[in-house]
Scaffold this motif. Sequence first.
Motif, PDB file in Angstrom:
ATOM      1  N   VAL A 352       0.851  -1.188   0.000  1.00 31.73           N
ATOM      2  CA  VAL A 352       0.000   0.000   0.000  1.00 31.73           C
ATOM      3  C   VAL A 352       0.886   1.236   0.000  1.00 31.73           C
ATOM      4  O   VAL A 352       1.928   1.267   0.682  1.00 31.73           O
ATOM      5  CB  VAL A 352      -0.919   0.028   1.247  1.00 31.73           C
ATOM      6  CG1 VAL A 352      -1.707   1.325   1.304  1.00 31.73           C
ATOM      7  CG2 VAL A 352      -1.871  -1.154   1.238  1.00 31.73           C
ATOM      8  N   ARG A 353       0.498   2.252  -0.730  1.00 30.45           N
ATOM      9  CA  ARG A 353       1.207   3.533  -0.661  1.00 30.45           C
ATOM     10  C   ARG A 353       0.306   4.551   0.011  1.00 30.45           C
ATOM     11  O   ARG A 353      -0.848   4.743  -0.384  1.00 30.45           O
ATOM     12  CB  ARG A 353       1.592   4.011  -2.053  1.00 30.45           C
ATOM     13  CG  ARG A 353       2.710   5.052  -2.003  1.00 30.45           C
ATOM     14  CD  ARG A 353       3.410   5.137  -3.336  1.00 30.45           C
ATOM     15  NE  ARG A 353       4.775   5.592  -3.207  1.00 30.45           N
ATOM     16  CZ  ARG A 353       5.296   6.570  -3.947  1.00 30.45           C
ATOM     17  NH1 ARG A 353       4.563   7.179  -4.858  1.00 30.45           N
ATOM     18  NH2 ARG A 353       6.558   6.915  -3.786  1.00 30.45           N
ATOM     19  N   ILE A 354       0.839   5.202   1.045  1.00 30.11           N
ATOM     20  CA  ILE A 354       0.058   6.132   1.859  1.00 30.11           C
ATOM     21  C   ILE A 354       0.547   7.549   1.593  1.00 30.11           C
ATOM     22  O   ILE A 354       1.736   7.859   1.799  1.00 30.11           O
ATOM     23  CB  ILE A 354       0.215   5.805   3.357  1.00 30.11           C
ATOM     24  CG1 ILE A 354      -0.152   4.339   3.624  1.00 30.11           C
ATOM     25  CG2 ILE A 354      -0.633   6.744   4.204  1.00 30.11           C
ATOM     26  CD1 ILE A 354       0.291   3.849   4.987  1.00 30.11           C
ATOM     27  N   ALA A 355      -0.348   8.388   1.153  1.00 26.23           N
ATOM     28  CA  ALA A 355      -0.023   9.798   0.931  1.00 26.23           C
ATOM     29  C   ALA A 355      -0.928  10.645   1.810  1.00 26.23           C
ATOM     30  O   ALA A 355      -2.155  10.564   1.701  1.00 26.23           O
ATOM     31  CB  ALA A 355      -0.207  10.160  -0.534  1.00 26.23           C
ATOM     32  N   VAL A 356      -0.331  11.441   2.672  1.00 22.87           N
ATOM     33  CA  VAL A 356      -1.086  12.260   3.624  1.00 22.87           C
ATOM     34  C   VAL A 356      -0.854  13.732   3.302  1.00 22.87           C
ATOM     35  O   VAL A 356       0.290  14.179   3.125  1.00 22.87           O
ATOM     36  CB  VAL A 356      -0.645  11.961   5.072  1.00 22.87           C
ATOM     37  CG1 VAL A 356      -1.355  12.898   6.045  1.00 22.87           C
ATOM     38  CG2 VAL A 356      -0.915  10.507   5.418  1.00 22.87           C
TER      39      VAL A 356
END
Length: 381
Positions: A352-356
């Motif tokens: 998963v790639r998490i961008a905040v």
Amino acid sequence: MSPEASDVVVVGVGADGWDGLSPAAQRAVRGAKVLMGSPRQLDLVPGEFERVAWPSPLVPALPELFEKHRDVCVLASGDPMFHGIGTTLVRLLGARVRVVPHPSSVSLAAARLGWALNEVEVVSLVGRSPDLLRAALSPGRRVLVLGGDPETVAGIAGPVTVLEQLGGPAERVYEWAGQAADPLCVIAVDYAGPAHSRAPGLPDDAYETDGQLTKREVRAISLSRLAPLPGQLLWDVGAGSGSIAIEWARTHPTCRAIAVEQSAERAGRIVRNAASLGVPGVQVHIGRAPEVLEPLEKPDAIFIGGGLTVPGVVQACWDALPAGGRLVVNAVTLESEAVVAQWYARLGGDLVRIAVNRGSAVGGFTGWRPHMPVTTWSVTK
């Protein structure tokens, strides 16, 4: 367990001593040849017995004591199976042990205060850090503390009630205001102050940090994939400020964590963070992975937050996991993502790639400021 099957009986005794014992408990005591307990407990029982006071240290001496003696009655405070010697003896002696409980000090305290016992949290500080209390505090939550000092507990939790010598002729219940308290007491906390949730994803400012901190949103996602369960052990490798290990330990009082960090300065910071957030039992090992991992107790789950590109780290972690163990890895740099890609191709799992993006002021307006994206790889062995 039948009385015939045992030669060790553990009898709970209250502050009211012999007169407060039930007929069954009195018969159990009279049927023994040897009494064991603390000097105070031994003085509570009349009659002719061989009396053996506990040695110090206690636990290492127990096997020899019970090899030497038969037909033993062990005197314990209150309910022997509630933070008591009964659990230790059952673990050591198994079927040799029969337990005759007495109302615990916690049951008596709840009765005196009119508190529903099933709604009360109990914290034992016997031989443990008082910082443990911090994790139990939340607004409106009632807590009973065993083995604590009223001054220390009040310093953490605010106003407290002290209940001394419960069930005995010297029983006393009072609001603590600096006076000396009897060592045989329960401390009651009806907490009304601020507190942190036990749910993963504490505010970033809950931690002392030099910037090496898994950010709040990413931390919550990482912990959901680590899936802590009561009684399980986590390795937090490259722990930084210790946030993953700390929030794993906060999910349940029996969850344990080992934080591995090569920087002594950061290791000290982890210790302080763990204490301030109510989980002083988080172990911190200073050293460089993978070498430092070899002697550690094997975990149920592992998080790698730093040192991912060091040769051998992922392999050592994977080898340490049992069947069903969980591995979660966070990568930020291209180099660490390349390592993750290789292991994902080999073992599978979930990527998963998490961008905040967080809102912040842009002049007189509000705009989005992105944080560095994080790649999270999780896999079950």
